[in-house]
Motif scaffolding. Structure first.
Motif, PDB file in Angstrom:
ATOM      1  N   LEU A 349       0.823  -1.213   0.000  1.00 31.62           N
ATOM      2  CA  LEU A 349       0.000   0.000   0.000  1.00 31.62           C
ATOM      3  C   LEU A 349       0.858   1.266   0.000  1.00 31.62           C
ATOM      4  N   SER A 350       2.042   1.185   0.609  1.00 31.95           N
ATOM      5  CA  SER A 350       2.932   2.346   0.661  1.00 31.95           C
ATOM      6  C   SER A 350       3.422   2.750  -0.723  1.00 31.95           C
ATOM      7  N   VAL A 351       3.595   1.768  -1.618  1.00 32.53           N
ATOM      8  CA  VAL A 351       3.973   2.098  -2.998  1.00 32.53           C
ATOM      9  C   VAL A 351       2.887   2.952  -3.647  1.00 32.53           C
ATOM     10  N   VAL A 352       1.625   2.557  -3.466  1.00 34.13           N
ATOM     11  CA  VAL A 352       0.507   3.321  -4.022  1.00 34.13           C
ATOM     12  C   VAL A 352       0.467   4.723  -3.420  1.00 34.13           C
ATOM     13  N   LYS A 353       0.629   4.792  -2.106  1.00 30.97           N
ATOM     14  CA  LYS A 353       0.554   6.091  -1.422  1.00 30.97           C
ATOM     15  C   LYS A 353       1.695   7.009  -1.839  1.00 30.97           C
ATOM     16  N   HIS A 354       2.904   6.499  -1.914  1.00 25.55           N
ATOM     17  CA  HIS A 354       4.063   7.359  -2.197  1.00 25.55           C
ATOM     18  C   HIS A 354       4.145   7.753  -3.669  1.00 25.55           C
ATOM     19  N   TYR A 355       4.098   6.768  -4.553  1.00 27.76           N
ATOM     20  CA  TYR A 355       4.312   7.040  -5.972  1.00 27.76           C
ATOM     21  C   TYR A 355       3.050   7.505  -6.697  1.00 27.76           C
ATOM     22  N   PHE A 356       1.958   6.745  -6.525  1.00 28.69           N
ATOM     23  CA  PHE A 356       0.745   7.036  -7.290  1.00 28.69           C
ATOM     24  C   PHE A 356       0.009   8.253  -6.733  1.00 28.69           C
ATOM     25  N   MET A 357      -0.120   8.318  -5.403  1.00 28.00           N
ATOM     26  CA  MET A 357      -0.875   9.415  -4.805  1.00 28.00           C
ATOM     27  C   MET A 357       0.019  10.602  -4.451  1.00 28.00           C
ATOM     28  N   GLU A 363       0.653   8.331 -15.263  1.00 30.59           N
ATOM     29  CA  GLU A 363       0.531   8.341 -16.716  1.00 30.59           C
ATOM     30  C   GLU A 363       1.094   7.051 -17.316  1.00 30.59           C
ATOM     31  N   GLY A 364       0.355   6.503 -18.292  1.00 28.91           N
ATOM     32  CA  GLY A 364       0.822   5.344 -19.034  1.00 28.91           C
ATOM     33  C   GLY A 364       1.121   4.144 -18.157  1.00 28.91           C
ATOM     34  N   VAL A 365       2.343   3.597 -18.326  1.00 28.29           N
ATOM     35  CA  VAL A 365       2.729   2.369 -17.631  1.00 28.29           C
ATOM     36  C   VAL A 365       2.877   2.584 -16.129  1.00 28.29           C
ATOM     37  N   ALA A 366       2.956   3.846 -15.689  1.00 33.92           N
ATOM     38  CA  ALA A 366       3.073   4.137 -14.262  1.00 33.92           C
ATOM     39  C   ALA A 366       1.873   3.604 -13.486  1.00 33.92           C
ATOM     40  N   VAL A 367       0.714   3.575 -14.117  1.00 36.43           N
ATOM     41  CA  VAL A 367      -0.482   3.034 -13.456  1.00 36.43           C
ATOM     42  C   VAL A 367      -0.276   1.567 -13.111  1.00 36.43           C
ATOM     43  N   LEU A 368       0.352   0.829 -14.030  1.00 40.42           N
ATOM     44  CA  LEU A 368       0.641  -0.580 -13.782  1.00 40.42           C
ATOM     45  C   LEU A 368       1.672  -0.735 -12.672  1.00 40.42           C
ATOM     46  N   HIS A 369       2.762   0.048 -12.752  1.00 46.63           N
ATOM     47  CA  HIS A 369       3.862  -0.077 -11.792  1.00 46.63           C
ATOM     48  C   HIS A 369       3.472   0.340 -10.370  1.00 46.63           C
ATOM     49  N   TYR A 370       2.756   1.429 -10.264  1.00 47.05           N
ATOM     50  CA  TYR A 370       2.546   2.048  -8.961  1.00 47.05           C
ATOM     51  C   TYR A 370       1.131   1.919  -8.401  1.00 47.05           C
ATOM     52  N   LEU A 371       0.239   1.256  -9.152  1.00 47.05           N
ATOM     53  CA  LEU A 371      -1.115   1.044  -8.642  1.00 47.05           C
ATOM     54  C   LEU A 371      -1.547  -0.422  -8.778  1.00 47.05           C
ATOM     55  N   VAL A 372      -1.560  -0.940  -9.990  1.00 47.71           N
ATOM     56  CA  VAL A 372      -2.108  -2.276 -10.233  1.00 47.71           C
ATOM     57  C   VAL A 372      -1.268  -3.368  -9.562  1.00 47.71           C
ATOM     58  N   LEU A 373       0.031  -3.405  -9.848  1.00 46.74           N
ATOM     59  CA  LEU A 373       0.876  -4.476  -9.303  1.00 46.74           C
ATOM     60  C   LEU A 373       0.976  -4.427  -7.765  1.00 46.74           C
ATOM     61  N   PRO A 374       1.146  -3.242  -7.155  1.00 48.76           N
ATOM     62  CA  PRO A 374       1.151  -3.205  -5.690  1.00 48.76           C
ATOM     63  C   PRO A 374      -0.174  -3.659  -5.071  1.00 48.76           C
ATOM     64  N   LEU A 375      -1.296  -3.331  -5.718  1.00 53.12           N
ATOM     65  CA  LEU A 375      -2.598  -3.746  -5.186  1.00 53.12           C
ATOM     66  C   LEU A 375      -2.785  -5.257  -5.315  1.00 53.12           C
ATOM     67  N   ILE A 376      -2.234  -5.857  -6.370  1.00 53.02           N
ATOM     68  CA  ILE A 376      -2.274  -7.317  -6.482  1.00 53.02           C
ATOM     69  C   ILE A 376      -1.468  -7.935  -5.346  1.00 53.02           C
ATOM     70  N   GLY A 377      -0.287  -7.375  -5.077  1.00 49.56           N
ATOM     71  CA  GLY A 377       0.532  -7.855  -3.956  1.00 49.56           C
ATOM     72  C   GLY A 377      -0.182  -7.724  -2.629  1.00 49.56           C
ATOM     73  N   PHE A 378      -0.880  -6.597  -2.446  1.00 44.50           N
ATOM     74  CA  PHE A 378      -1.643  -6.379  -1.220  1.00 44.50           C
ATOM     75  C   PHE A 378      -2.744  -7.423  -1.071  1.00 44.50           C
ATOM     76  N   ALA A 379      -3.486  -7.677  -2.145  1.00 43.21           N
ATOM     77  CA  ALA A 379      -4.585  -8.649  -2.100  1.00 43.21           C
ATOM     78  C   ALA A 379      -4.073 -10.052  -1.779  1.00 43.21           C
ATOM     79  N   LEU A 380      -2.935 -10.423  -2.353  1.00 43.68           N
ATOM     80  CA  LEU A 380      -2.372 -11.751  -2.108  1.00 43.68           C
ATOM     81  C   LEU A 380      -1.914 -11.908  -0.659  1.00 43.68           C
ATOM     82  N   THR A 381      -1.283 -10.869  -0.108  1.00 45.65           N
ATOM     83  CA  THR A 381      -0.812 -10.970   1.279  1.00 45.65           C
ATOM     84  C   THR A 381      -1.974 -11.003   2.264  1.00 45.65           C
TER      85      THR A 381
END
Length: 425
Positions: A349-357, A363-381
């Motif tokens: 969640l800290s990745v989303v808070k620091h980078y995305f928010m 913009e572009g691939v940043a959504v994947l790097h800093y929102l989608v992939l960290p949220l998948i990691g959060f859901a799995l944990t």
């Protein structure tokens, strides 16, 4: 090297018997599930280690992203598994050495190991690093011998079912028990997390620490899956003489008394190295929290002038580790995973808070790097966390409640901010 030693390639046998019984023999499958979740989380650790190259791991990352209040709770949860990880190493040292030398009680070996590791940690990180190379070499030799003898043992038997480590024995069955086993196995992957605690002692940390985190996760994951796979092929059952020392049954079938003795030596060396690395890490987390004033600064926030290490924090960890004399291995393993999964969730969640928010990289691939992939990691944990046993969740939530009460005290009912220091300064 620090991360691999911390994780101990042979740590697959720490909970091998426990997880084999939980999953119906499907330990390799459980490791695959855990590795998938850990890759996402390791990626988040790497991103945050670039942004915040300081000691403190999840505590620091969450603190810098969400503020000192949330950071304290993440650090409190992280402290649970870090305090217990040296303890579990001391416990398994006692279990296996007692199995080899029944005339000597477990607690004698536990005390001796605590004394040795404490002295090496007080001397400094260089002594830890040098010892790590020797320990990795011993384990690498053992793994090669184990695989060679196992292949020989398997080839002499009847027809082998190569899918048995994934299909299991059928009792218990279902994917839910695999998830429960995968949750326990999270403790095996704490090495990539420990790498981030040495950021202030690493040259060029923004490049080397993220690389080391991901490499440690992938290499160790492959080793865990491979070793547990071979182990089940050698002994395709989960009925062991002693579930805590189930590895001795596997070694006995693969290579007889010789391999069992070799395993004990290599495993104890690995557990000692892991205790060495884990005590180094937790003492630095305590130091980081003491430096911030979250823990008593006069005790935890001090560096010894002669050795350049947080000696008082190291000694505090040694005292807590004495609990290894009395605690149950199964509960200890699950409690470590409880704390780890809470911290891992916070880091994603800290990745989303620091980078995305915070930095608004959207913009572009940043959504994947800093929102989608960290949220998948959060859901799995979170999924793995909810798969832990009820007793573990109860004890873990009590630990978090104690942390909230302590935070209320130091902030005077949240009327004062949680202490925090400017690490950039």
């Amino acid at each position: 090297m620090f991360g691999l030693v911390y994780m101990v390639p042979l740590t697959v046998f720490t909970t091998y018997g426990i997880v084999a019984q939980m999953t119906g023999g499907r330990v390799p499958l459980a490791y695959i599930v855990t590795l998938i979740a850990m890759v996402f989380t390791a990626r988040s650790y790497g991103l945050l280690s670039k942004a915040f190259p300081y000691a403190g791991s999840a505590y620091t990352y969450t603190q810098r992203s969400f503020g000192p209040g949330v950071g304290f709770l993440a650090g409190w949860a992280l402290m649970l598994d870090y305090l217990f990880l040296p303890m579990i190493n001391y416990l398994v040292i006692g279990i296996y050495l007692n199995a080899a030398f029944p005339a000597i009680a477990n607690w004698v070996f536990i005390l001796a190991a605590i004394a040795l590791v404490t002295v090496l940690n007080v001397i400094g990180i260089v002594s830890v690093a040098r010892t790590n190379f020797v320990i990795i070499a011993v384990q690498a030799i053992f793994i090669a011998v184990f695989v060679a003898l196992s292949v020989g043992s398997i080839s002499q038997g009847t027809t082998v079912d190569l899918m048995a480590p994934f299909t299991g024995t059928g009792a218990p069955d279902g994917f839910g028990v695999v998830a429960a086993g995968a949750a326990v196995l999270c403790l095996s992957f704490l090495g990539f997390d420990s790498v981030s605690t040495l950021a202030e002692e690493t040259k060029d940390p923004t490049v080397k620490v993220p690389r080391a985190i991901m490499l440690t996760t992938l290499v160790a994951g492959a080793l865990f899956i491979g070793i547990s796979y071979v182990g089940h092929l050698v002994l395709p059952t989960h009925a062991f003489t002693d579930v805590d020392s189930a590895a001795l049954d596997v070694m006995g079938v693969a290579g007889g008394q010789f391999l069992a003795a070799f395993f004990t030596a290599a495993y104890v060396a690995g557990a000692t190295g892991s205790a060495l690395a884990s005590q180094a890490s937790v003492s630095r987390i305590l130091f980081a929290m003491g430096r911030d004033g979250v823990l008593p600064r006069g005790f935890f926030g001090r560096i010894n002038k002669r050795f350049g290490t947080p000696v008082l924090a190291i000694l505090a960890v040694s005292v807590v580790s004495l609990v290894a004399i009395w605690i149950d291995l199964g509960l200890l393993a699950e409690m470590i995973s409880f704390g780890a999964l809470i911290a891992f969730s916070a880091v994603n969640l800290s990745v989303v808070k620091h980078y995305f928010m915070g930095e608004k990289q959207r913009e572009g691939v940043a959504v994947l790097h800093y929102l989608v992939l960290p949220l998948i990691g959060f859901a799995l944990t979170i999924w793995l966390w909810t798969s832990l046993s009820p007793r573990t969740l109860i004890v873990g939530l009590i630990w978090l409640a104690i942390g909230v009460v302590y935070q209320l005290v130091i902030t005077r009912g949240w009327r004062r901010p949680t202490p925090m220091i400017d690490l950039k300064e």
